[in-house]
Design a protein around this motif. Structure first.
Motif, PDB file in Angstrom:
ATOM      1  N   ARG A  74      20.172   0.192  27.035  1.00 30.90           N
ATOM      2  CA  ARG A  74      21.320   0.500  25.636  1.00 30.90           C
ATOM      3  C   ARG A  74      22.030   1.175  26.112  1.00 30.90           C
ATOM      4  NH1 ARG A  74      16.504   0.025  23.448  1.00 30.90           N
ATOM      5  NH2 ARG A  74      14.736   1.274  23.177  1.00 30.90           N
ATOM      6  N   TRP A  75      23.080   1.193  25.228  1.00 27.62           N
ATOM      7  CA  TRP A  75      24.678   1.410  25.961  1.00 27.62           C
ATOM      8  C   TRP A  75      25.528   2.419  24.587  1.00 27.62           C
ATOM      9  CZ3 TRP A  75      26.808  -4.173  26.440  1.00 27.62           C
ATOM     10  CH2 TRP A  75      26.171  -4.420  27.855  1.00 27.62           C
ATOM     11  N   ASP A  76      24.400   3.235  24.033  1.00 18.45           N
ATOM     12  CA  ASP A  76      24.951   4.161  23.446  1.00 18.45           C
ATOM     13  C   ASP A  76      25.423   3.747  22.160  1.00 18.45           C
ATOM     14  OD1 ASP A  76      25.549   6.730  25.513  1.00 18.45           O
ATOM     15  OD2 ASP A  76      27.043   6.138  25.928  1.00 18.45           O
ATOM     16  N   SER A  80      21.990  -2.484  21.319  1.00 14.24           N
ATOM     17  CA  SER A  80      21.097  -2.418  22.882  1.00 14.24           C
ATOM     18  C   SER A  80      20.132  -4.013  22.606  1.00 14.24           C
ATOM     19  CB  SER A  80      19.726  -1.422  22.445  1.00 14.24           C
ATOM     20  OG  SER A  80      18.955  -1.932  21.174  1.00 14.24           O
TER      21      SER A  80
END
Length: 127
Positions: A74-76, A80
């Motif tokens: 998950r990248w902010d 994801s």
């Protein structure tokens, strides 16, 4: 700049006697390769091409590592990555084994920032 689309006829596969309908389909405006993206990134950062390539390579390896460990990424607000699998169905729980797994797929789900980009798209019908 607008996203181009073209109009394509399609039959109703659930009712082949029904008249076809027309739908908008995306008309690709081309592709962007990694070298072009690196050049663009260099324009607004102080990184060199080898630095950017190094980060991209390390990122790819970290994604692979996480996936082989069964983790989601998950990248902010970017999005994801998750893996899903499909398997052969079995009548008994004990018959479900790793050998029954037929396919594994990496799914990307856009985060809020990336998804909001879609809300602002402009469209242009191809002539």
């Amino acid at each position: 700049m607008a996203v181009k689309f073209r109009v394509m006829p399609r039959k109703n596969l659930q009712d082949l006697t029904a008249p076809q309908k027309y739908y908008a389909t995306l008309k690709s405006s081309g592709t962007v390769n990694i070298k072009e993206m690196i050049e663009d990134i260099r324009e607004f950062t102080s990184l060199s091409e080898p630095d950017i390539l190094s980060v991209i390579s390390a990122l790819r390896m970290e994604i692979q590592k996480a996936i082989t460990q069964g983790k989601s990424i998950r990248w902010d607000n970017f999005g994801s990555f998750t893996i899903t699998l499909s398997s052969e169905g079995c009548d008994k729980e004990e018959d479900v084994t790793a050998e029954r797994i037929k396919k594994t797929v990496i799914h990307f789900r856009a985060g809020e920032d990336l998804a909001n980009t879609l809300k602002n798209l402009k469209y242009q019908k191809e002539k």
